[in-house]
Design an enzyme around this catalytic site. Structure first.
Site, PDB file in Angstrom:
ATOM      1  N   TYR A  24       0.797  -1.231   0.000  1.00  0.00           N
ATOM      2  CA  TYR A  24       0.000   0.000   0.000  1.00  0.00           C
ATOM      3  C   TYR A  24       0.833   1.288   0.000  1.00  0.00           C
ATOM      4  O   TYR A  24       0.274   2.375  -0.016  1.00  0.00           O
ATOM      5  CB  TYR A  24      -0.954   0.001   1.205  1.00  0.00           C
ATOM      6  N   ASP A  89     -25.754  -2.283  -3.203  1.00  0.00           N
ATOM      7  CA  ASP A  89     -27.145  -1.827  -3.305  1.00  0.00           C
ATOM      8  C   ASP A  89     -27.248  -0.324  -3.072  1.00  0.00           C
ATOM      9  O   ASP A  89     -28.014   0.363  -3.749  1.00  0.00           O
ATOM     10  CB  ASP A  89     -28.027  -2.568  -2.291  1.00  0.00           C
ATOM     11  N   HIS A 102      -8.926   1.455  -5.947  1.00  0.00           N
ATOM     12  CA  HIS A 102      -8.098   0.586  -5.101  1.00  0.00           C
ATOM     13  C   HIS A 102      -6.641   0.980  -5.240  1.00  0.00           C
ATOM     14  O   HIS A 102      -6.163   1.230  -6.358  1.00  0.00           O
ATOM     15  CB  HIS A 102      -8.274  -0.887  -5.486  1.00  0.00           C
ATOM     16  N   ILE A 103      -5.965   1.004  -4.136  1.00  0.00           N
ATOM     17  CA  ILE A 103      -4.551   1.391  -4.123  1.00  0.00           C
ATOM     18  C   ILE A 103      -3.718   0.300  -4.797  1.00  0.00           C
ATOM     19  O   ILE A 103      -2.865   0.577  -5.639  1.00  0.00           O
ATOM     20  CB  ILE A 103      -4.093   1.609  -2.659  1.00  0.00           C
ATOM     21  N   SER A 104      -3.969  -0.927  -4.411  1.00  0.00           N
ATOM     22  CA  SER A 104      -3.207  -2.052  -4.969  1.00  0.00           C
ATOM     23  C   SER A 104      -3.912  -2.590  -6.219  1.00  0.00           C
ATOM     24  O   SER A 104      -5.098  -2.314  -6.441  1.00  0.00           O
ATOM     25  CB  SER A 104      -3.100  -3.171  -3.919  1.00  0.00           C
ATOM     26  N   ARG A 113      -9.833 -11.400  -4.079  1.00  0.00           N
ATOM     27  CA  ARG A 113      -9.878  -9.947  -4.326  1.00  0.00           C
ATOM     28  C   ARG A 113     -10.268  -9.628  -5.773  1.00  0.00           C
ATOM     29  O   ARG A 113     -10.398  -8.466  -6.142  1.00  0.00           O
ATOM     30  CB  ARG A 113      -8.523  -9.303  -4.004  1.00  0.00           C
TER      31      ARG A 113
HETATM   32  O1  CA2 Z   1      -5.999  -1.904  -2.670  1.00  0.00           O
HETATM   33  C1  CA2 Z   1      -6.919  -1.416  -2.028  1.00  0.00           C
HETATM   34  O2  CA2 Z   1      -7.129  -0.197  -1.968  1.00  0.00           O
HETATM   35  C2  CA2 Z   1      -7.836  -2.309  -1.195  1.00  0.00           C
HETATM   36  O3  CA2 Z   1      -9.153  -1.781  -1.281  1.00  0.00           O
HETATM   37  C3  CA2 Z   1      -7.331  -2.253   0.218  1.00  0.00           C
HETATM   38  C4  CA2 Z   1      -8.071  -3.209   1.156  1.00  0.00           C
HETATM   39  C5  CA2 Z   1      -8.107  -4.620   0.581  1.00  0.00           C
HETATM   40  O4  CA2 Z   1      -8.885  -5.465   1.404  1.00  0.00           O
HETATM   41  C6  CA2 Z   1      -8.676  -4.631  -0.828  1.00  0.00           C
HETATM   42  O5  CA2 Z   1      -8.635  -5.955  -1.317  1.00  0.00           O
HETATM   43  C7  CA2 Z   1      -7.868  -3.736  -1.736  1.00  0.00           C
HETATM   44  C8  CA2 Z   1      -7.393  -3.267   2.507  1.00  0.00           C
HETATM   45  C9  CA2 Z   1      -7.307  -1.963   3.205  1.00  0.00           C
HETATM   46  C10 CA2 Z   1      -6.430  -2.123   4.394  1.00  0.00           C
HETATM   47  O6  CA2 Z   1      -5.348  -1.250   4.265  1.00  0.00           O
HETATM   48  C11 CA2 Z   1      -4.262  -1.428   5.059  1.00  0.00           C
HETATM   49  C12 CA2 Z   1      -3.279  -0.492   4.924  1.00  0.00           C
HETATM   50  C13 CA2 Z   1      -2.143  -0.613   5.683  1.00  0.00           C
HETATM   51  C14 CA2 Z   1      -1.996  -1.657   6.564  1.00  0.00           C
HETATM   52  C15 CA2 Z   1      -2.976  -2.594   6.686  1.00  0.00           C
HETATM   53  C16 CA2 Z   1      -4.128  -2.475   5.935  1.00  0.00           C
END
Ligand code: CA2
Length: 151
Positions: A24, A89, A102-104, A113
């Site tokens: 992230y 919904d 999404h960041i990743s 995912r």
């Molecule tokens: O890539 C993304 O933005 C996600 O939405 C991030 C979610 C993940 O469950 C999705 O599959 C993809 C997770 C957010 C949690 O972010 C963290 C950041 C730093 C440390 C731990 C969790």
């Protein structure tokens, strides 16, 4: 609210910058907020930036954006992307364009995912650009809104 966009962040995104930097990055959620406000300013859009670890609160905010006729919503639903029919919904129920961010690159990660309940009802989805994806999504949303205003 014609010039206001909501930027909504789901569960655990408050942890950005504290853990999992390889996935992230190192930016914090506060950094993301600054980046969104700067992008919003370029397009004369006011940014309502929020994060919640609670599904119901996110749904309340989606409905609020709809009721207040916001110009659009950017949402990173976090893990709820892959599980929440209720967020889907809520997105489908409002007449406001919604961009999923999404960041990743979720498609390069675990198969659970790869499914997004939100994507089919979103105007557009974007993944894998890191936190810069939020600014890109605001640029895209501004273009969509501008095009709609011009008719
Ligand atoms: O890539 C993304 O933005 C996600 O939405 C991030 C979610 C993940 O469950 C999705 O599959 C993809 C997770 C957010 C949690 O972010 C963290 C950041 C730093 C440390 C731990 C969790």
């Amino acid at each position: 609210m014609a010039n206001t966009i909501y930027v909504l962040n789901g569960p655990n995104l408050n942890l950005l910058g504290t853990r999992e930097p390889r996935t992230y990055g190192r930016a914090t959620l506060q950094d993301v907020e600054k980046l969104c406000r700067a992008a919003g300013k370029r397009h004369k859009l006011t940014v309502e930036f929020r994060q919640s670890n609670h599904e119901g609160e996110l749904i309340d905010w989606i409905q609020e954006a709809g009721a207040r006729k916001a110009a659009g919503i950017l949402i990173n639903p976090g893990g709820l992307t892959h599980t929440s029919v209720s967020i889907r919904d809520a997105v489908a129920a409002i007449g406001v364009p919604v961009i999923e961010v999404h960041i990743s690159n979720v498609f390069a990660r675990e198969s659970f995912r790869h499914l997004s309940h939100v994507a089919p009802v979103a105007k557009a989805s974007l993944a894998g650009f890191g936190v810069q994806g939020y600014a890109l999504a605001i640029d895209g949303l501004a273009a969509l809104i501008g095009a709609r205003r011009k008719g």
